[in-house]
Scaffold this active site. Structure first.
Site, PDB file in Angstrom:
ATOM      1  N   CYS A  35      22.357  19.838  17.726  1.00 40.86           N
ATOM      2  CA  CYS A  35      21.164  19.710  17.226  1.00 40.86           C
ATOM      3  C   CYS A  35      20.032  20.939  16.873  1.00 40.86           C
ATOM      4  O   CYS A  35      19.900  21.297  17.887  1.00 40.86           O
ATOM      5  CB  CYS A  35      20.245  18.410  17.839  1.00 40.86           C
ATOM      6  SG  CYS A  35      18.740  18.086  16.974  1.00 40.86           S
ATOM      7  N   THR A  60      17.214  21.123  15.704  1.00 39.21           N
ATOM      8  CA  THR A  60      15.723  20.881  16.085  1.00 39.21           C
ATOM      9  C   THR A  60      15.554  21.239  17.522  1.00 39.21           C
ATOM     10  O   THR A  60      14.638  21.763  17.956  1.00 39.21           O
ATOM     11  CB  THR A  60      15.201  19.694  15.535  1.00 39.21           C
ATOM     12  OG1 THR A  60      15.615  19.457  14.222  1.00 39.21           O
ATOM     13  CG2 THR A  60      13.841  19.429  15.591  1.00 39.21           C
ATOM     14  N   GLY A  66      12.968  15.719  13.783  1.00 45.16           N
ATOM     15  CA  GLY A  66      12.546  16.798  13.016  1.00 45.16           C
ATOM     16  C   GLY A  66      11.025  16.850  12.818  1.00 45.16           C
ATOM     17  O   GLY A  66      10.369  18.032  12.474  1.00 45.16           O
ATOM     18  N   ASP A 123      22.897  14.711  20.206  1.00 45.29           N
ATOM     19  CA  ASP A 123      22.002  14.971  19.041  1.00 45.29           C
ATOM     20  C   ASP A 123      20.623  13.855  18.999  1.00 45.29           C
ATOM     21  O   ASP A 123      21.317  13.050  19.704  1.00 45.29           O
ATOM     22  CB  ASP A 123      22.968  14.926  17.637  1.00 45.29           C
ATOM     23  CG  ASP A 123      22.133  15.138  16.433  1.00 45.29           C
ATOM     24  OD1 ASP A 123      21.336  16.015  16.405  1.00 45.29           O
ATOM     25  OD2 ASP A 123      22.301  14.262  15.433  1.00 45.29           O
ATOM     26  N   SER A 124      19.841  14.104  18.121  1.00 47.50           N
ATOM     27  CA  SER A 124      19.102  12.909  17.888  1.00 47.50           C
ATOM     28  C   SER A 124      19.558  11.668  17.391  1.00 47.50           C
ATOM     29  O   SER A 124      19.163  10.539  17.480  1.00 47.50           O
ATOM     30  CB  SER A 124      17.810  13.357  16.986  1.00 47.50           C
ATOM     31  OG  SER A 124      18.545  13.635  15.647  1.00 47.50           O
ATOM     32  N   CYS A 139      21.109  21.765   9.934  1.00 48.58           N
ATOM     33  CA  CYS A 139      20.822  20.463  10.322  1.00 48.58           C
ATOM     34  C   CYS A 139      21.971  19.783  10.612  1.00 48.58           C
ATOM     35  O   CYS A 139      22.740  19.836   9.544  1.00 48.58           O
ATOM     36  CB  CYS A 139      19.675  19.689   9.729  1.00 48.58           C
ATOM     37  SG  CYS A 139      19.717  18.014  10.480  1.00 48.58           S
ATOM     38  N   THR A 140      22.504  19.232  11.554  1.00 44.46           N
ATOM     39  CA  THR A 140      23.925  18.784  11.744  1.00 44.46           C
ATOM     40  C   THR A 140      23.975  17.385  11.173  1.00 44.46           C
ATOM     41  O   THR A 140      25.156  17.005  11.031  1.00 44.46           O
ATOM     42  CB  THR A 140      23.961  18.588  13.163  1.00 44.46           C
ATOM     43  OG1 THR A 140      23.366  17.764  14.014  1.00 44.46           O
ATOM     44  CG2 THR A 140      23.968  20.079  14.156  1.00 44.46           C
ATOM     45  N   HIS A 141      23.166  16.770  10.595  1.00 43.45           N
ATOM     46  CA  HIS A 141      23.207  15.586   9.725  1.00 43.45           C
ATOM     47  C   HIS A 141      23.378  15.709   8.402  1.00 43.45           C
ATOM     48  O   HIS A 141      24.067  15.194   7.645  1.00 43.45           O
ATOM     49  CB  HIS A 141      21.756  14.905   9.665  1.00 43.45           C
ATOM     50  CG  HIS A 141      21.613  13.933  10.984  1.00 43.45           C
ATOM     51  ND1 HIS A 141      20.913  14.624  12.097  1.00 43.45           N
ATOM     52  CD2 HIS A 141      21.212  12.498  10.951  1.00 43.45           C
ATOM     53  CE1 HIS A 141      20.612  13.572  12.869  1.00 43.45           C
ATOM     54  NE2 HIS A 141      21.022  12.416  12.030  1.00 43.45           N
ATOM     55  N   GLU A 164      20.460   8.615   8.810  1.00 44.00           N
ATOM     56  CA  GLU A 164      20.280   7.419   9.952  1.00 44.00           C
ATOM     57  C   GLU A 164      20.304   5.949   9.349  1.00 44.00           C
ATOM     58  O   GLU A 164      20.642   5.097  10.115  1.00 44.00           O
ATOM     59  CB  GLU A 164      18.894   8.012  10.774  1.00 44.00           C
ATOM     60  CG  GLU A 164      18.992   9.153  11.648  1.00 44.00           C
ATOM     61  CD  GLU A 164      20.277   8.941  12.455  1.00 44.00           C
ATOM     62  OE1 GLU A 164      20.173   8.009  13.251  1.00 44.00           O
ATOM     63  OE2 GLU A 164      20.885  10.011  12.790  1.00 44.00           O
TER      64      GLU A 164
HETATM   65  N1  DGL Z   1      20.632  16.843  13.682  1.00 44.28           N
HETATM   66  C1  DGL Z   1      19.520  17.288  13.745  1.00 44.28           C
HETATM   67  C2  DGL Z   1      19.395  18.885  13.612  1.00 44.28           C
HETATM   68  O1  DGL Z   1      20.400  19.404  13.347  1.00 44.28           O
HETATM   69  C3  DGL Z   1      18.548  16.267  13.212  1.00 44.28           C
HETATM   70  C4  DGL Z   1      16.956  16.251  13.803  1.00 44.28           C
HETATM   71  C5  DGL Z   1      16.291  15.023  13.517  1.00 44.28           C
HETATM   72  O2  DGL Z   1      16.406  13.984  14.220  1.00 44.28           O
HETATM   73  O3  DGL Z   1      15.469  15.125  12.604  1.00 44.28           O
HETATM   74  O4  DGL Z   1      18.208  19.490  13.434  1.00 44.28           O
END
Ligand code: DGL
Length: 281
Positions: free
Chosen positions: A81, A83, A51, A18-19, A200-202, A166
């Site tokens: 992720c 994105t 994103g 993931d990012s 979005c996984t966040h 983050e």
């Molecule tokens: N967790 C990422 C997702 O599912 C976040 C992407 C980001 O860094 O903006 O899209």
């Protein structure tokens, strides 16, 4: 990449990318369902959020991450992720794997989420909350329409939600403001929505706030459970790949940012101490 481990002889952990911290919400569910495998998690925290970046940048960052996980011995990588799944997965699967190593596999999170969510809505109106990159790609709308053309899909970009996570602000008054704003916004666009996909996984890391501002009767759908089930299913259908994934129940963490910060946050999210190494992509 000339140094990839031999895919036939050397077993390797399953890579989860993931990012930043968001993929931990997926990893947690995957490890609950499939605790026997080894995992490596990679968070590109130094370059998160992804994103708002262009297609080219997200694709390049994601490819670098996949190559790093391959060189750590992974035969199978999950892009945890949305994105990256929306912007880079198809090209990596169709173009890059042939060049890097056609026997390795990279899977995403959007398809398994869509397959599940189409069965959950009664009103046939689904809302998708995600990054600007995911919403602008229209990946969810296209995938949902392929599966169930009668469903109305409304997307809402939530550009501040990933930075809140983050930057450890997921429990702050700022989080209240931005979460309420976007949930009110999407329900104003389509008041018939009965299912809100956290695309979005966040976002599950903001769950307390999301629940607080979502009216009763609207189901909130995080993806972890569905991605984990899809991976379990994939490994059952591909015993050759399952065989190439090492089993020891271990998990190692890589970050491109400060390892101490990652350690503290990941320990909080995973409810157990984590072992972290800093890498450059
Ligand atoms: N967790 C990422 C997702 O599912 C976040 C992407 C980001 O860094 O903006 O899209």
């Amino acid at each position: 990449m000339s140094t990839l481990p031999d895919p036939i002889t050397a077993k390797g952990p399953i890579g989860v990318f993931d990012s930043g911290y968001g993929g931990l919400t997926i990893l947690r569910q995957i490890r609950q369902l499939l605790p026997q495998y080894d995992y490596i998690y990679l968070g590109d925290n130094a370059r998160a959020p992804y994103g708002g970046h262009s297609f080219e940048v997200i694709y390049r960052y994601t490819l670098e991450a996949v190559e790093a996980l391959f060189s750590h011995g992974c035969h199978l990588v999950i892009l945890a992720c949305n994105t990256a799944s929306a912007k880079a997965l198809k090209t990596i699967q169709e173009v890059d794997l042939a060049r890097l190593d056609p026997s390795r596999r990279v899977l995403g999170v959007i398809r398994p989420t869509v397959e599940a969510v189409c069965h959950l809505t009664l009103s046939r109106h689904i809302g998708v909350l995600a990054t600007a990159g995911t919403i602008n790609s229209e990946s969810y709308t296209l995938e949902i329409k392929k599966t169930a053309p009668d469903i109305t899909v409304t997307g809402q970009a939530c550009p501040m939600w990933v930075p809140l996570v983050e930057n450890d602000e997921f429990d702050s008054p700022g989080a209240d403001y931005f979460v309420k704003k976007r949930i009110d916004g999407i329900l104003r666009l389509d008041p018939a929505i009965d299912t809100l996909v956290l695309g979005c996984t966040h976002y599950p890391l903001l769950m307390n706030k999301i629940v607080k501002y979502t009216p009763p009767g609207v189901r909130i759908v995080p993806q972890g459970e569905y991605v984990a089930a899809a991976l379990g299913n994939y490994l059952e259908r591909h015993p050759d790949m399952a065989e190439r994934c090492s089993k020891g129940g271990k998990c190692h963490y890589l970050t491109t940012e400060n390892p101490q910060k990652f350690h503290d946050n990941a320990t909080l999210f995973m409810h157990q101490p984590v072992e972290v190494e800093q890498i450059e992509l």
